[in-house]
Structure formats: structure tokens, C-alpha cells
Design a protein around this motif. Structure first.
Motif, PDB file in Angstrom:
ATOM      1  N   ASP A  61     -12.624 -43.945  -3.148  1.00  0.00           N
ATOM      2  CA  ASP A  61     -11.595 -44.600  -3.962  1.00  0.00           C
ATOM      3  C   ASP A  61     -12.375 -44.795  -5.300  1.00  0.00           C
ATOM      4  OD1 ASP A  61      -9.821 -45.783  -5.410  1.00  0.00           O
ATOM      5  OD2 ASP A  61      -9.456 -47.476  -4.322  1.00  0.00           O
ATOM      6  N   PRO A  62     -12.295 -43.597  -6.332  1.00  0.00           N
ATOM      7  CA  PRO A  62     -13.052 -43.658  -7.458  1.00  0.00           C
ATOM      8  C   PRO A  62     -12.717 -45.006  -8.355  1.00  0.00           C
ATOM      9  CG  PRO A  62     -12.405 -41.492  -6.968  1.00  0.00           C
ATOM     10  CD  PRO A  62     -11.654 -42.597  -5.943  1.00  0.00           C
ATOM     11  N   LYS A  63     -11.477 -45.318  -8.259  1.00  0.00           N
ATOM     12  CA  LYS A  63     -11.022 -46.610  -9.167  1.00  0.00           C
ATOM     13  C   LYS A  63     -11.751 -47.974  -8.646  1.00  0.00           C
ATOM     14  CE  LYS A  63      -6.765 -44.718 -10.806  1.00  0.00           C
ATOM     15  NZ  LYS A  63      -5.309 -45.026 -10.824  1.00  0.00           N
ATOM     16  N   ALA A  64     -12.139 -47.965  -7.414  1.00  0.00           N
ATOM     17  CA  ALA A  64     -12.683 -48.993  -6.761  1.00  0.00           C
ATOM     18  C   ALA A  64     -14.318 -48.924  -6.829  1.00  0.00           C
ATOM     19  CB  ALA A  64     -12.294 -49.285  -5.297  1.00  0.00           C
ATOM     20  N   GLY A  65     -14.965 -47.587  -7.338  1.00  0.00           N
ATOM     21  CA  GLY A  65     -16.207 -47.570  -7.190  1.00  0.00           C
ATOM     22  C   GLY A  65     -17.042 -46.751  -6.126  1.00  0.00           C
ATOM     23  N   SER A  66     -16.260 -46.041  -5.494  1.00  0.00           N
ATOM     24  CA  SER A  66     -16.751 -45.087  -4.467  1.00  0.00           C
ATOM     25  C   SER A  66     -16.193 -43.874  -4.459  1.00  0.00           C
ATOM     26  CB  SER A  66     -16.286 -45.875  -2.997  1.00  0.00           C
ATOM     27  OG  SER A  66     -15.109 -45.700  -2.802  1.00  0.00           O
ATOM     28  N   ILE A  67     -16.959 -42.675  -4.147  1.00  0.00           N
ATOM     29  CA  ILE A  67     -16.604 -41.278  -4.216  1.00  0.00           C
ATOM     30  C   ILE A  67     -17.135 -40.543  -2.894  1.00  0.00           C
ATOM     31  CG2 ILE A  67     -16.750 -41.099  -6.550  1.00  0.00           C
ATOM     32  CD1 ILE A  67     -19.405 -40.082  -6.423  1.00  0.00           C
ATOM     33  N   SER A  68     -16.315 -39.706  -2.527  1.00  0.00           N
ATOM     34  CA  SER A  68     -16.653 -38.717  -1.166  1.00  0.00           C
ATOM     35  C   SER A  68     -17.976 -37.938  -1.267  1.00  0.00           C
ATOM     36  CB  SER A  68     -15.431 -38.029  -1.085  1.00  0.00           C
ATOM     37  OG  SER A  68     -15.726 -37.063  -0.093  1.00  0.00           O
ATOM     38  N   PHE A  69     -18.662 -38.060  -0.341  1.00  0.00           N
ATOM     39  CA  PHE A  69     -19.752 -37.363  -0.230  1.00  0.00           C
ATOM     40  C   PHE A  69     -19.582 -35.804  -0.579  1.00  0.00           C
ATOM     41  CE2 PHE A  69     -18.293 -36.864   4.003  1.00  0.00           C
ATOM     42  CZ  PHE A  69     -18.956 -35.361   4.311  1.00  0.00           C
ATOM     43  N   VAL A  70     -18.263 -35.122  -0.133  1.00  0.00           N
ATOM     44  CA  VAL A  70     -18.073 -33.855  -0.706  1.00  0.00           C
ATOM     45  C   VAL A  70     -17.761 -33.577  -2.155  1.00  0.00           C
ATOM     46  CG1 VAL A  70     -17.722 -33.343   1.667  1.00  0.00           C
ATOM     47  CG2 VAL A  70     -15.822 -33.856   0.364  1.00  0.00           C
ATOM     48  N   SER A  71     -17.623 -34.715  -2.945  1.00  0.00           N
ATOM     49  CA  SER A  71     -17.088 -34.348  -4.229  1.00  0.00           C
ATOM     50  C   SER A  71     -18.358 -33.789  -4.810  1.00  0.00           C
ATOM     51  CB  SER A  71     -16.864 -35.887  -4.829  1.00  0.00           C
ATOM     52  OG  SER A  71     -18.118 -36.607  -5.027  1.00  0.00           O
ATOM     53  N   PRO A  72     -18.003 -33.086  -6.112  1.00  0.00           N
ATOM     54  CA  PRO A  72     -18.917 -32.410  -6.818  1.00  0.00           C
ATOM     55  C   PRO A  72     -19.942 -33.247  -7.350  1.00  0.00           C
ATOM     56  CG  PRO A  72     -16.910 -31.433  -7.460  1.00  0.00           C
ATOM     57  CD  PRO A  72     -16.627 -32.769  -6.559  1.00  0.00           C
ATOM     58  N   VAL A  73     -19.578 -34.573  -7.783  1.00  0.00           N
ATOM     59  CA  VAL A  73     -20.557 -35.336  -8.490  1.00  0.00           C
ATOM     60  C   VAL A  73     -21.695 -35.794  -7.183  1.00  0.00           C
ATOM     61  CG1 VAL A  73     -20.915 -37.723  -9.484  1.00  0.00           C
ATOM     62  CG2 VAL A  73     -19.358 -35.968 -10.350  1.00  0.00           C
ATOM     63  N   ALA A  74     -21.058 -36.285  -6.084  1.00  0.00           N
ATOM     64  CA  ALA A  74     -21.975 -36.722  -4.986  1.00  0.00           C
ATOM     65  C   ALA A  74     -22.899 -35.627  -4.687  1.00  0.00           C
ATOM     66  CB  ALA A  74     -21.099 -37.310  -3.990  1.00  0.00           C
ATOM     67  N   ARG A  75     -22.184 -34.265  -4.290  1.00  0.00           N
ATOM     68  CA  ARG A  75     -23.001 -33.475  -4.004  1.00  0.00           C
ATOM     69  C   ARG A  75     -24.502 -33.062  -4.851  1.00  0.00           C
ATOM     70  NH1 ARG A  75     -18.862 -28.761  -2.367  1.00  0.00           N
ATOM     71  NH2 ARG A  75     -18.437 -29.128  -4.445  1.00  0.00           N
ATOM     72  N   SER A  76     -24.043 -33.108  -6.284  1.00  0.00           N
ATOM     73  CA  SER A  76     -25.120 -32.845  -7.146  1.00  0.00           C
ATOM     74  C   SER A  76     -26.183 -34.081  -7.212  1.00  0.00           C
ATOM     75  CB  SER A  76     -24.697 -32.806  -8.503  1.00  0.00           C
ATOM     76  OG  SER A  76     -23.722 -33.915  -9.040  1.00  0.00           O
ATOM     77  N   LEU A  77     -25.831 -35.073  -6.766  1.00  0.00           N
ATOM     78  CA  LEU A  77     -26.789 -36.350  -6.799  1.00  0.00           C
ATOM     79  C   LEU A  77     -27.482 -36.762  -5.543  1.00  0.00           C
ATOM     80  CD1 LEU A  77     -24.248 -39.132  -8.326  1.00  0.00           C
ATOM     81  CD2 LEU A  77     -26.144 -38.033  -9.513  1.00  0.00           C
ATOM     82  N   MET A  78     -27.002 -36.227  -4.334  1.00  0.00           N
ATOM     83  CA  MET A  78     -27.573 -36.161  -3.178  1.00  0.00           C
ATOM     84  C   MET A  78     -29.021 -35.569  -3.212  1.00  0.00           C
ATOM     85  SD  MET A  78     -25.578 -37.812  -0.975  1.00  0.00           S
ATOM     86  CE  MET A  78     -25.294 -37.224   0.734  1.00  0.00           C
ATOM     87  N   GLY A  79     -30.053 -36.474  -2.733  1.00  0.00           N
ATOM     88  CA  GLY A  79     -31.369 -36.018  -2.669  1.00  0.00           C
ATOM     89  C   GLY A  79     -32.347 -36.300  -3.745  1.00  0.00           C
ATOM     90  N   LYS A  80     -31.641 -36.726  -5.079  1.00  0.00           N
ATOM     91  CA  LYS A  80     -32.257 -36.642  -6.238  1.00  0.00           C
ATOM     92  C   LYS A  80     -32.628 -38.345  -6.282  1.00  0.00           C
ATOM     93  CE  LYS A  80     -31.318 -32.621  -7.545  1.00  0.00           C
ATOM     94  NZ  LYS A  80     -31.003 -31.948  -6.570  1.00  0.00           N
ATOM     95  N   ALA A  81     -33.589 -38.526  -7.473  1.00  0.00           N
ATOM     96  CA  ALA A  81     -34.543 -39.862  -7.566  1.00  0.00           C
ATOM     97  C   ALA A  81     -34.069 -40.208  -8.922  1.00  0.00           C
ATOM     98  CB  ALA A  81     -35.686 -39.697  -7.239  1.00  0.00           C
ATOM     99  N   VAL A  82     -34.443 -41.706  -9.086  1.00  0.00           N
ATOM    100  CA  VAL A  82     -34.100 -42.191 -10.518  1.00  0.00           C
ATOM    101  C   VAL A  82     -35.035 -41.514 -11.678  1.00  0.00           C
ATOM    102  CG1 VAL A  82     -34.741 -44.200 -11.810  1.00  0.00           C
ATOM    103  CG2 VAL A  82     -33.673 -44.345  -9.575  1.00  0.00           C
ATOM    104  N   GLY A  83     -34.244 -41.019 -12.533  1.00  0.00           N
ATOM    105  CA  GLY A  83     -34.853 -40.375 -13.507  1.00  0.00           C
ATOM    106  C   GLY A  83     -34.433 -38.770 -13.746  1.00  0.00           C
ATOM    107  N   ASP A  84     -33.901 -38.503 -12.356  1.00  0.00           N
ATOM    108  CA  ASP A  84     -33.510 -36.833 -12.517  1.00  0.00           C
ATOM    109  C   ASP A  84     -32.295 -36.646 -13.353  1.00  0.00           C
ATOM    110  OD1 ASP A  84     -35.649 -36.532 -10.641  1.00  0.00           O
ATOM    111  OD2 ASP A  84     -34.571 -36.333  -8.884  1.00  0.00           O
ATOM    112  N   VAL A  85     -32.207 -35.713 -13.956  1.00  0.00           N
ATOM    113  CA  VAL A  85     -30.969 -35.001 -14.591  1.00  0.00           C
ATOM    114  C   VAL A  85     -30.439 -33.911 -13.733  1.00  0.00           C
ATOM    115  CG1 VAL A  85     -30.086 -34.285 -16.679  1.00  0.00           C
ATOM    116  CG2 VAL A  85     -32.124 -35.861 -16.715  1.00  0.00           C
TER     117      VAL A  85
END
Length: 160
Positions: A122-146
Motif C-alpha cells: 500500500d504505497p500510500k501507507a508506506g509499503s511497496i511490493s517486492f515485485v515493483s520496479p522500485v523495490a526490485r532496483s533497491l534489493m541487495g543494495k546498501a546505503v549510499g548506492d545509487v
């Protein structure tokens, strides 16, 4: 089946009682503990709505009021059957399922989302699906990564 062979009053009533199934995602049904509990609560509510509909005397109204709960019961039972409970991440070093990630966008906006299962998102409540494009691009990354998310770049600011 033709309406002539059913007890419904009209084709409209028949269409209201034959709802199509809710689509089931082809992705693994990963859930957090909260997501699993939500699915169980939703199934219980659907069963209660169905039971309440069964107490209605008018057969057409009973069918009309039973249609949505029956469809939801089928969907939720399948989602619970296939649910794969994922424990909360043990580390906040990299983004994982269940992580809460804060990132900044090039336009200066800072956003925070928790990565969860599809039914819990529920993006309005602050949660996104692990299959969303944003989540997929973030998975496995660390602080400071772009990372790239569509035409935008996101910089990970914090992981919790």
C-alpha cells in the motif's frame, strides 16, 4: 447457461452472482508476519460476510450478497495456501524483503517504504511490493548506492 434455466429474475441478477475470480499473481507469494495475519483476517471477514448472506431469505438477494464473499474466499484461501512467510531481515546492511528503505530522488524528495508482499503493499501507507520496479532496483543494495528506477535515480539514505 441461459437465464431461462436459472431462478434469477434477470440477466442482470445472473451477472451479479457470477463474479470472475480475482487474478492470482505469477510471482512467489512472499509475506511478512503482518501480511500473513492480514490475509487471515481478510479471509475470516469474507467468511463472516458469506455466512451473513446465507441468512437472507430472498434467494436472489442471497446470491447477490454471496457473490463477492465467495470470490474473496477462493482468492484468500489460495493466497494463504501458497504464502511463504519470510522472517524479518537480520541485517540492515543491504535492502531485503521486509526492509524499510529511505531514499532520495534527484528532485530532492525523500521517501521511505517498507518492501512487502503483493497483497500487503500500500504505497500510500508506506509499503511497496517486492515485485515493483522500485523495490526490485533497491534489493541487495546498501546505503549510499545509487540505483536507476525508470528514468530516475534513487540514492539509498537508510535501511532499517
Amino acid at each position: 447457461m441461459s437465464v431461462a434455466f436459472t431462478k434469477e429474475e434477470s440477466a442482470e441478477t445472473a451477472s451479479e452472482t457470477l463474479l470472475p475470480d480475482r487474478p492470482i499473481s505469477p510471482h512467489p507469494n512472499l509475506v511478512t508476519e503482518t501480511g500473513l495475519q492480514a490475509l487471515q483476517s481478510q479471509l475470516q471477514a469474507a467468511r463472516e460476510a458469506y455466512d451473513a448472506a446465507q441468512a437472507i431469505d430472498d434467494v436472489n438477494e442471497k446470491r447477490r450478497r454471496s457473490a463477492a464473499p465467495l470470490r474473496d474466499i477462493r482468492y484468500l484461501a489460495e493466497r494463504l495456501r501458497t504464502a511463504q512467510l519470510v522472517a524479518a531481515p537480520s541485517s540492515s546492511e543491504t535492502v531485503a524483503f521486509g526492509s524499510t528503505v529511505t531514499f532520495s530522488r534527484a528532485d530532492g524528495r525523500v521517501q521511505t517504504y517498507r518492501i512487502v508482499g503483493e497483497d500487503e503493499a500500500d504505497p500510500k501507507a508506506g509499503s511497496i511490493s517486492f515485485v515493483s520496479p522500485v523495490a526490485r532496483s533497491l534489493m541487495g543494495k546498501a546505503v549510499g548506492d545509487v540505483v536507476g528506477a525508470g528514468a530516475q535515480e534513487l540514492e539509498i539514505v537508510a535501511i532499517a
